[in-house]
Design an enzyme around this catalytic site. Sequence first.
Site, PDB file in Angstrom:
ATOM      1  N   GLU A 121     -16.902 -25.018  27.087  1.00  0.00           N
ATOM      2  CA  GLU A 121     -15.667 -24.171  27.081  1.00  0.00           C
ATOM      3  C   GLU A 121     -14.577 -25.034  26.761  1.00  0.00           C
ATOM      4  O   GLU A 121     -14.373 -25.862  27.461  1.00  0.00           O
ATOM      5  CB  GLU A 121     -15.756 -23.332  28.169  1.00  0.00           C
ATOM      6  CG  GLU A 121     -16.948 -22.572  28.375  1.00  0.00           C
ATOM      7  CD  GLU A 121     -16.788 -21.331  29.043  1.00  0.00           C
ATOM      8  OE1 GLU A 121     -15.401 -20.964  29.444  1.00  0.00           O
ATOM      9  OE2 GLU A 121     -17.838 -20.528  29.337  1.00  0.00           O
ATOM     10  N   CYS A 172      -6.892 -26.649  27.165  1.00  0.00           N
ATOM     11  CA  CYS A 172      -7.699 -27.056  28.301  1.00  0.00           C
ATOM     12  C   CYS A 172      -8.968 -27.679  27.989  1.00  0.00           C
ATOM     13  O   CYS A 172      -9.819 -26.825  27.183  1.00  0.00           O
ATOM     14  CB  CYS A 172      -7.832 -25.986  29.273  1.00  0.00           C
ATOM     15  SG  CYS A 172      -8.801 -26.485  30.895  1.00  0.00           S
ATOM     16  N   CYS A 193     -20.884 -28.768  36.511  1.00  0.00           N
ATOM     17  CA  CYS A 193     -20.031 -29.751  37.256  1.00  0.00           C
ATOM     18  C   CYS A 193     -20.968 -30.180  38.760  1.00  0.00           C
ATOM     19  O   CYS A 193     -21.525 -29.235  39.209  1.00  0.00           O
ATOM     20  CB  CYS A 193     -18.882 -29.257  37.602  1.00  0.00           C
ATOM     21  SG  CYS A 193     -17.718 -30.383  38.408  1.00  0.00           S
ATOM     22  N   CYS A 241     -16.786 -27.642  44.152  1.00  0.00           N
ATOM     23  CA  CYS A 241     -15.600 -27.000  44.867  1.00  0.00           C
ATOM     24  C   CYS A 241     -16.100 -25.518  45.032  1.00  0.00           C
ATOM     25  O   CYS A 241     -16.457 -24.715  44.021  1.00  0.00           O
ATOM     26  CB  CYS A 241     -14.589 -27.031  43.881  1.00  0.00           C
ATOM     27  SG  CYS A 241     -14.042 -28.722  43.769  1.00  0.00           S
ATOM     28  N   CYS A 267     -14.857 -22.502  42.803  1.00  0.00           N
ATOM     29  CA  CYS A 267     -14.885 -22.604  41.251  1.00  0.00           C
ATOM     30  C   CYS A 267     -16.243 -22.037  40.909  1.00  0.00           C
ATOM     31  O   CYS A 267     -17.253 -22.565  41.277  1.00  0.00           O
ATOM     32  CB  CYS A 267     -14.769 -24.086  41.004  1.00  0.00           C
ATOM     33  SG  CYS A 267     -14.926 -24.369  39.161  1.00  0.00           S
ATOM     34  N   CYS A 305      -8.230 -20.845  35.461  1.00  0.00           N
ATOM     35  CA  CYS A 305      -8.728 -22.137  36.183  1.00  0.00           C
ATOM     36  C   CYS A 305      -9.932 -21.688  37.235  1.00  0.00           C
ATOM     37  O   CYS A 305      -9.624 -20.725  37.765  1.00  0.00           O
ATOM     38  CB  CYS A 305      -7.573 -22.549  37.084  1.00  0.00           C
ATOM     39  SG  CYS A 305      -6.245 -23.419  36.284  1.00  0.00           S
TER      40      CYS A 305
HETATM   41  S1  SF4 Z   1     -12.843 -27.317  40.221  1.00  0.00           S
HETATM   42 FE1  SF4 Z   1     -14.703 -26.956  39.338  1.00  0.00          FE
HETATM   43  S2  SF4 Z   1     -15.078 -28.028  37.383  1.00  0.00           S
HETATM   44 FE2  SF4 Z   1     -13.335 -28.986  38.781  1.00  0.00          FE
HETATM   45  S3  SF4 Z   1     -14.235 -30.503  39.899  1.00  0.00           S
HETATM   46 FE3  SF4 Z   1     -14.292 -28.815  41.132  1.00  0.00          FE
HETATM   47  S4  SF4 Z   1     -16.435 -27.928  40.888  1.00  0.00           S
HETATM   48 FE4  SF4 Z   1     -15.889 -29.349  39.225  1.00  0.00          FE
END
Ligand code: SF4
Length: 364
Positions: free
Chosen positions: A92, A121, A128, A132, A135, A353
Amino acid sequence: MVQWLFGLSFEQLSSMIERFDRAKFRARQLGQALYRDWVPDLEAITTLPAALRTKLTEAGYIVGLPPILQTFRSVDGTERYLIGASGDQTVETVWMPEGDGAEDNDDEADAAPTRKRATICVSSQIGCAVNCQFCLTAKLGIERNLTAGEIAGQVVAVLRQHQVELGRDRINLVFMGMGEPFLNYDAFMDAVRLLVNEVGLPASRMTVSTSGIVPAIERFAQEPLRPRLALSLNASNNEVREAVMPITRKWPIEAVLEAARKVPLAPREKITFEYVLLGGVNESLVHADEVVALARRTGFPVKVNLIVWNPGPGIPYRQPEDEDVQQFQQRLIARGVPAFIRRPRGRDIYAACGQLKKTTEGNS
Ligand code: SF4
């Protein structure tokens, strides 16, 4: 076997093409076609002799500029793309016209009038591993690292889509899409060098955000050519940060700041704290005061980008109240820490985001 040309450095192109044609300038012609003219296929490189194009094709070479497979358009002008990657996967990338409300990287006044202003972006991994808690990308887990060609290719595919004229249009890059760039460090930095040296985008208009991978920040500090650094802070103390970013258990805030201190900054360059505001979690004035204290302890110039959390299915947070967001920003500013509120962009198409999750929802 198919081999992508897009992504090879000038040195790699030179040693590859030497096997087919001894003329030294062929690599330069090929580089020009790939990285400046953004050709879609080998046949379009008319500066190369037809016989050489045929030899390259027979050897399995293709241009390999990643294709835009799907476009989602937001009411605010933001566009989110699903871009093809090898192995039938997608990645993406987001185009945000006129930036996103964060402070512009440009310290100098523009000499020439510009036509387009936008921020792209860029993703560095599929999925990932960082987890987090706020996210959506984290929900995917890590699928794989992108190659340098796939990272730089997202940028060129989008520049081509918008017929950007570099030098006239003003484009910022933020490596804040899917993935943690510093967990794919070598490919990420190869992509940066390609984008600067071959495509012609200035490093000063690029920002990379990391969740705080300390050994990679230390390597980054040694780079002669690098984007600006943003630290994805999102909490004012280790206790809150551990809850929202479990990676804090491995690298606490102080260790991240210690590594960032080693990055030699240009005059007027600042390191950004990215701070996603989560209702009831990290957005009180006590937290704001802790951020001020952290900023003062760093020993380097800091600015703070405040990001109002973007809701996503299955994520157990709530958005902060507008009033709390304003107060948080005002508190930072009043205590001498520059703070900007990043406007949410493309929420309706899952482009904002923390929302990148290869979703096919939105207005295509
Ligand atoms: S915000 Fe999302 S994409 Fe960025 S490091 Fe944390 S888990 Fe990974």
